[in-house]
Write a protein that holds these residues in place. Structure first.
Motif, PDB file in Angstrom:
ATOM      1  N   LYS A 123       0.828  -1.210   0.000  1.00 13.32           N
ATOM      2  CA  LYS A 123       0.000   0.000   0.000  1.00 13.32           C
ATOM      3  C   LYS A 123       0.857   1.253   0.000  1.00 13.32           C
ATOM      4  N   LYS A 124       1.945   1.160   0.768  1.00 10.57           N
ATOM      5  CA  LYS A 124       2.766   2.353   0.969  1.00 10.57           C
ATOM      6  C   LYS A 124       4.234   1.988   0.879  1.00 10.57           C
ATOM      7  N   ALA A 125       4.956   2.659   0.049  1.00 10.31           N
ATOM      8  CA  ALA A 125       6.398   2.448  -0.056  1.00 10.31           C
ATOM      9  C   ALA A 125       6.975   3.471  -1.019  1.00 10.31           C
ATOM     10  N   VAL A 126       8.279   3.644  -0.900  1.00  6.03           N
ATOM     11  CA  VAL A 126       8.982   4.478  -1.869  1.00  6.03           C
ATOM     12  C   VAL A 126       9.790   3.511  -2.722  1.00  6.03           C
ATOM     13  N   VAL A 127       9.670   3.633  -4.014  1.00  7.21           N
ATOM     14  CA  VAL A 127      10.361   2.704  -4.923  1.00  7.21           C
ATOM     15  C   VAL A 127      11.059   3.500  -6.028  1.00  7.21           C
ATOM     16  N   LEU A 128      11.892   2.800  -6.765  1.00  9.40           N
ATOM     17  CA  LEU A 128      12.507   3.410  -7.943  1.00  9.40           C
ATOM     18  C   LEU A 128      11.767   2.888  -9.155  1.00  9.40           C
ATOM     19  N   TYR A 129      11.311   3.815  -9.989  1.00 12.62           N
ATOM     20  CA  TYR A 129      10.586   3.415 -11.198  1.00 12.62           C
ATOM     21  C   TYR A 129      11.075   4.308 -12.330  1.00 12.62           C
ATOM     22  N   GLU A 130      11.590   3.723 -13.361  1.00 16.00           N
ATOM     23  CA  GLU A 130      12.158   4.454 -14.495  1.00 16.00           C
ATOM     24  C   GLU A 130      13.196   5.474 -14.011  1.00 16.00           C
ATOM     25  N   GLY A 131      14.016   5.030 -13.036  1.00 17.59           N
ATOM     26  CA  GLY A 131      15.110   5.859 -12.553  1.00 17.59           C
ATOM     27  C   GLY A 131      14.679   6.999 -11.651  1.00 17.59           C
ATOM     28  N   GLU A 132      13.421   6.982 -11.264  1.00 14.26           N
ATOM     29  CA  GLU A 132      12.960   8.076 -10.410  1.00 14.26           C
ATOM     30  C   GLU A 132      12.272   7.560  -9.162  1.00 14.26           C
ATOM     31  N   LYS A 133      12.340   8.357  -8.146  1.00 13.48           N
ATOM     32  CA  LYS A 133      11.662   8.009  -6.894  1.00 13.48           C
ATOM     33  C   LYS A 133      10.157   8.125  -7.106  1.00 13.48           C
TER      34      LYS A 133
END
Ligand code: NAG
Ligand code: NAG
Ligand code: NAG
Ligand code: NAG
Ligand code: NAG
Length: 340
Positions: A211-221
């Protein structure tokens, strides 16, 4: 010494003069075989040539007798390649053919390629070979073939398709619904069998498994709860942060969306409280540990060794190259400011 050589020579000469005449190997005839193959033939012995398969004799002689002179009579045999007449096309007009080699005479082993007038389908082997007996290996036929109106695909649709039957070799194309990814050939073709060739499939997007998290996607936070509500597309990857307790920092683990399946990395322990942006250097013994706040997550950067005094650090293997180049790309300037 000389006398000995002379005696031997004389003996040899006498021997050959007295020996009965024989014939040596008969002349070779291209594309022919001889029934009796020897190095020496007696006078009166008969041989017979036979043309190899696919070759026919001219009107020259095939049988020869070793003559008392020790010679073979003049050879008059030639083996000529078989020719195939042009194929008789009962379906003249719809079935045509062309020669593979230039020239319009077909010899043994030559091939021709057939074609049907569109939209007819060629049934059988499209190539035919001129055989040893002067006939063609096969003659195909042309048939009208239709395919039923193509069915759709799951989570996708046919582009501009009219509901009708289709002729052989006609194509239709497919697309996927929004956020589904097309895999396989975009086009399907009506085949000779009256079936459609393999259709593509539409691959499902993935919902984020947390539900909640910070991830890297396409080189961006990205914040899962706000930026990635829609999830990610099939084939895309997202990197989760895992904690390294020992060093109280984090590393990234990429996972890929495979047709609606996205598996959280085992090391992921839920959303870590976002730290305020910070950078720090800890020196423990001979090792300098760099902690760098990346997108609110501490990234393990403990890869430098102090050489001499706190001078030029050497980057060492603990962090992966990828992580490094990535970090250096984004944080290089900050890191350099920090170190020098
Ligand atoms: C070969 O083709 C030429 C011209 O296309 C034609 O004049 C000739 O008769 C053909 N020969 C045979 C044996 O079919
Ligand atoms: C078609 O015939 C040729 C000989 O003319 C043969 O070599 C080939 O294997 C055949 N192809 C098929 C698919 O049967
Ligand atoms: C089928 O159609 C394609 C074009 O879509 C064409 O290149 C090909 O020659 C056709 N094949 C036959 C056997 O008609
Ligand atoms: C093609 O269609 C026939 C019926 O017309 C069916 O029996 C056959 O299984 C189909 N072949 C393929 C490869 O789908
Ligand atoms: C997801 O993965 C599981 C097991 O790996 C599999 O059984 C399932 O079919 C997959 N789901 C999709 C949509 O591919």
């Amino acid at each position: 010494m000389y006398s000995l050589v002379l005696v031997v020579c004389a003996a040899a000469l006498t021997h050959s003069a007295l020996a009965a005449k024989v014939c040596s190997k008969p002349p070779e005839v291209l594309f022919a075989t001889i029934n009796v193959v020897k190095t020496v033939y007696d006078v009166g012995e008969e041989i017979e040539y036979t043309c190899r398969p696919g070759f026919v004799p001219n009107n020259g002689q095939r049988k020869y007798t070793c003559q008392p002179t020790g010679k073979w009579p003049l050879n008059t045999l030639l083996c000529l390649p078989v020719t195939c007449p042009p194929p008789s096309l009962s379906e003249f007009g719809v079935l045509s053919y062309r020669h593979v080699k230039p020239g319009n005479i077909s010899y043994y082993k030559d091939t021709i390629i057939f074609e049907c007038v569109p939209p007819l389908a060629l049934i059988g082997n499209e190539t035919a070979t001129c055989q040893a007996d002067g006939t063609w290996s096969n003659i195909p036929e042309c048939r009208a073939v239709t395919c039923p109106a193509p069915s759709g695909i799951e989570n996708g649709f046919l582009n501009f398709a009219v509901r009708r039957t289709y002729h052989y070799n006609e194509t239709v194309s497919f697309s996927c619904q929004s956020r589904y990814v097309l895999e396989g050939p975009k086009y399907s073709r009506c085949e000779k069998t009256g079936n459609w060739s393999t259709k593509p499939t539409c691959k499902e997007p993935c919902k984020m498994p947390v539900k909640k998290a910070v991830v890297l996607y396409e080189g961006e936070k990205k914040r899962v709860q706000s930026d990635l509500k829609e999830g990610i597309l099939h084939g895309e990857t997202v990197s989760f942060f895992c904690k390294n307790k020992e060093k109280s920092c984090a590393y990234t683990v990429p996972v890929q969306c495979v047709n609606g399946n996205l598996t959280l990395p085992a090391c992921f322990k839920g959303t870590s409280q976002a730290n305020s942006k910070q950078q720090s250097v800890h020196v423990r013994g001979n090792v300098m540990i760099h902690l760098q706040a990346l997108f609110d997550q501490l990234i393990c950067l403990s890869c430098t060794k102090v050489t001499g005094h706190l001078g030029r650090p050497k980057l060492r293997g603990e962090c992966t190259e990828v992580l490094f180049s990535f970090l250096l790309y984004f944080l290089g300037p900050a890191l350099i400011t920090l170190l020098f």
